[in-house]
Design an enzyme around this catalytic site. Structure first.
Site, PDB file in Angstrom:
ATOM      1  N   SER A   1       0.874  -1.319  -0.217  1.00 16.31           N
ATOM      2  CA  SER A   1      -0.060  -0.539  -0.193  1.00 16.31           C
ATOM      3  C   SER A   1       0.685   1.339  -0.354  1.00 16.31           C
ATOM      4  O   SER A   1       0.618   2.462  -0.424  1.00 16.31           O
ATOM      5  CB  SER A   1      -1.082  -0.006   1.368  1.00 16.31           C
TER       6      SER A   1
ATOM      7  N   ARG B   1       1.389   4.453  -3.155  1.00 12.21           N
ATOM      8  CA  ARG B   1       1.121   5.583  -2.513  1.00 12.21           C
ATOM      9  C   ARG B   1       2.444   6.236  -3.145  1.00 12.21           C
ATOM     10  O   ARG B   1       2.264   7.876  -3.694  1.00 12.21           O
ATOM     11  CB  ARG B   1       0.661   5.758  -1.619  1.00 12.21           C
TER      12      ARG B   1
ATOM     13  N   GLY C   1      -6.139  -3.492  -7.327  1.00  7.14           N
ATOM     14  CA  GLY C   1      -6.747  -3.063  -7.073  1.00  7.14           C
ATOM     15  C   GLY C   1      -6.799  -1.272  -7.271  1.00  7.14           C
ATOM     16  O   GLY C   1      -7.404  -0.294  -6.974  1.00  7.14           O
TER      17      GLY C   1
ATOM     18  N   SER D   1     -13.246   2.001   4.200  1.00  2.74           N
ATOM     19  CA  SER D   1     -11.730   1.255   2.124  1.00  2.74           C
ATOM     20  C   SER D   1     -11.167   2.329   2.191  1.00  2.74           C
ATOM     21  O   SER D   1     -11.400   3.425   1.834  1.00  2.74           O
ATOM     22  CB  SER D   1     -13.114   0.868   1.084  1.00  2.74           C
TER      23      SER D   1
ATOM     24  N   GLN E   1      -9.115   2.270  -0.361  1.00  2.00           N
ATOM     25  CA  GLN E   1      -8.928   3.053  -1.633  1.00  2.00           C
ATOM     26  C   GLN E   1     -10.279   3.570  -2.318  1.00  2.00           C
ATOM     27  O   GLN E   1     -10.160   4.806  -2.571  1.00  2.00           O
ATOM     28  CB  GLN E   1      -9.237   1.366  -2.411  1.00  2.00           C
TER      29      GLN E   1
ATOM     30  N   ASP F   1      -6.771  -8.174   4.899  1.00  2.00           N
ATOM     31  CA  ASP F   1      -6.175  -9.121   3.996  1.00  2.00           C
ATOM     32  C   ASP F   1      -5.646  -9.822   4.687  1.00  2.00           C
ATOM     33  O   ASP F   1      -4.430 -11.039   3.796  1.00  2.00           O
ATOM     34  CB  ASP F   1      -4.742  -8.142   3.316  1.00  2.00           C
TER      35      ASP F   1
ATOM     36  N   LYS G   1     -12.745  -9.171  -3.576  1.00  2.00           N
ATOM     37  CA  LYS G   1     -10.988  -8.711  -3.115  1.00  2.00           C
ATOM     38  C   LYS G   1     -10.712  -9.621  -3.951  1.00  2.00           C
ATOM     39  O   LYS G   1     -11.563  -9.751  -5.507  1.00  2.00           O
ATOM     40  CB  LYS G   1     -10.315  -9.448  -1.761  1.00  2.00           C
TER      41      LYS G   1
HETATM   42  C1  S3P Z   1      -5.568  -1.235  -0.063  1.00  2.00           C
HETATM   43  C2  S3P Z   1      -6.723  -1.416   0.316  1.00  2.00           C
HETATM   44  C3  S3P Z   1      -7.564  -2.411   1.005  1.00  2.00           C
HETATM   45  C4  S3P Z   1      -6.555  -4.023   0.888  1.00  2.00           C
HETATM   46  C5  S3P Z   1      -6.032  -3.796  -0.097  1.00  2.00           C
HETATM   47  C6  S3P Z   1      -4.589  -2.175  -0.315  1.00  2.00           C
HETATM   48  C7  S3P Z   1      -4.498   0.248   0.277  1.00  2.00           C
HETATM   49  O1  S3P Z   1      -8.663  -2.725  -0.387  1.00  2.00           O
HETATM   50  O2  S3P Z   1      -7.666  -5.005   1.009  1.00  2.00           O
HETATM   51  O3  S3P Z   1      -5.248  -4.908  -0.453  1.00  2.00           O
HETATM   52  O4  S3P Z   1      -4.035   0.036  -0.218  1.00  2.00           O
HETATM   53  O5  S3P Z   1      -4.851   0.892  -0.018  1.00  2.00           O
HETATM   54  P1  S3P Z   1     -10.356  -2.016  -0.130  1.00  2.00           P
HETATM   55  O6  S3P Z   1      -9.959   0.202   0.788  1.00  2.00           O
HETATM   56  O7  S3P Z   1     -10.391  -1.954  -0.384  1.00  2.00           O
HETATM   57  O8  S3P Z   1     -10.276  -2.204   1.591  1.00  2.00           O
END
Ligand code: S3P
Length: 425
Positions: free
Chosen positions: A20, A24, A91, A164, A166, A312, A339
């Site tokens: 993550s 970023r 994602g 979330s 994301q 996760d 997921k």
């Molecule tokens: C992530 C957020 C999570 C996580 C993903 C990475 C991120 O997803 O499951 O592997 O880097 O912001 P969600 O925001 O959909 O929960």
């Protein structure tokens, strides 16, 4: 890939950088003015997808695998990419980049693999559209491919129906460019890496409980970033160390951000012997060495506000629960269904094939632990976390556990099987 029982795991390991945080770094490094130097960057396929987006938009990124240098040109300097932006399996790239791209003065298309094309994007299309974005699901099913026609945005106050990071991050990144103030309120706090890094780059951002608010600034400024080890990758060795008898493992410099460390709390609740050493702040993030020793585990109930902090890790926690005495209930985790794969059904089907007493529920699983597991043919569905979870299960099971697509671990942990071998004694 075939996995067999091991009798002891011993040694010290440095797991790869946090996925993550690495994403970023690429995004904020590309939007900041100046050169961002990153150490500890995760060289996994997902993060390389984020690289490819910015390279196509005119940002120079040098990656010698020890250090990554991103030559950002400022918030308003991206150029229109040629062709489709390929997000692969990621994602995080898809959703966070949608927030950035919605505000650029050009149009583009994002697409990815079969998994990405079935993951819900309505959750970002809705709030970004409320901000004035023109973002369409080309197949009309609220999934990728997404066509984004960037333009002027206006701030909103968005009550997110899901916890979330994301979704939160897509809105905050769009908010960097929006007129006025943008805020997101979540049902529970999700990982806060975007907020920490934005603050370090000079953004006007503040957090109040479950609400984060951002106001536009003229520019962000480059800062050097040290990425700690990924607790989501460390989780497989934490679990393996707990269930393989006679084990003791030290995992060096792992990120222990409180919005990510739910696995440590749950393992301790289950009776695990886990200690932290060398606790420190590493860049903008807390980190520590994690020491794990094999332990007798018992079941636990896992639900509510802790879920986003270990989302996760739930596949490997399901494995742990099979080796714990008594019942483990995982609830409030319906997000697992959307997921990289449907992680409730896939974990339950494969663990049943190994002899576990496990039932899927609407929002999680119920596991009656303590029955010995045996090897089986595991259908990973190309999901990296499923593959690594069953590698751990196989280490403490009779016979051979065969993964159909072991190579999918490269999404988040290239070198996973080599690291596992290093600890085998
Ligand atoms: C992530 C957020 C999570 C996580 C993903 C990475 C991120 O997803 O499951 O592997 O880097 O912001 P969600 O925001 O959909 O929960």
């Amino acid at each position: 890939m075939n996995i067999q029982r091991l009798y002891r795991l011993k040694g010290t390991l440095k797991v790869p950088g946090d996925k993550s945080i690495s994403h970023r770094c690429v995004m904020l490094g590309s939007l900041a003015r100046g050169t961002t130097t990153v150490t500890g960057f995760l060289q996994g396929a997902d993060c390389l997808s984020s690289f490819s987006f910015f390279r196509k938009m005119g940002i120079a990124i040098k990656n010698d695998r020890q250090t990554v240098k991103i030559h950002g040109k400022g918030l308003h300097a991206l150029s229109r990419p040629e062709g489709v932006l390929d997000t692969g399996n990621s994602g995080t790239t898809t959703r966070l980049m949608s927030g950035i791209l919605a505000a650029q003065p050009f149009d583009c298309v994002i697409n990815g693999d079969a998994s990405i094309q079935s993951r819900p994007m309505g959750r970002i299309i809705t709030p970004l559209s409320m901000m004035g974005a023109d973002i369409q699901s080309l197949k009309g099913n609220n999934c990728a491919p997404l066509a984004i026609n960037g333009g002027a945005l206006t701030g909103i106050a968005y009550p997110s129906p899901v916890a979330s990071a994301q979704v939160k991050s897509a809105i905050l990144l769009a908010g960097l460019y929006a007129r006025g103030e943008t805020s997101v309120t979540e049902p529970y706090v999700s990982r806060d890496h975007t907020e920490r890094m934005l603050k370090a780059c000079g953004a006007d951002i503040r957090t109040d409980g479950t609400t984060v608010t951002i106001r536009p600034v003229p520019e962000l400024y480059a800062c050097d970033i040290q990425v700690p080890g990924d607790i989501s990758s460390a989780a497989y060795f934490i679990a393996a160390g707990l269930i393989v008898p006679g084990s003791q493992i030290r995992l060096l410099n792992v990120g222990v951000n409180p919005t990510r460390d739910g696995i440590l709390k749950v393992c301790r609740d289950m009776g695990a012997d886990i200690t932290l050493d060398n606790e420190r702040t590493y860049g903008s993030e807390p980190a520590a060495d994690i020491i794990v020793r094999s332990s007798r585990l018992h079941g636990a109930t896992i639900g509510g506000s802790i879920i986003p902090t270990l989302i996760d890790e739930l596949p490997v926690i399901a494995v742990l629960a099979c080796f714990a005495e008594g019942t483990t209930v995982i609830k409030d985790a319906q997000e697992l269904k959307v997921k990289e794969s449907n992680r409730i059904d896939i974990m339950v089907d494969n663990l049943k094939a190994m002899g576990a007493d496990i039932t899927a529920t609407e929002d999680g699983m119920i596991i009656h632990g303590g029955r010995p597991l045996h090897g089986a043919a595991i259908a990973t569905h190309m999901d990296h976390r499923v593959a690594m979870s069953f590698s751990v299960a196989g280490l403490a099971s009779d016979g051979v556990t065969r993964l159909d697509h072991g190579e999918c671990v490269d999404i988040s942990y290239p070198g996973f099987f080599e690291d596992l071998k290093k600890l085998a004694r």
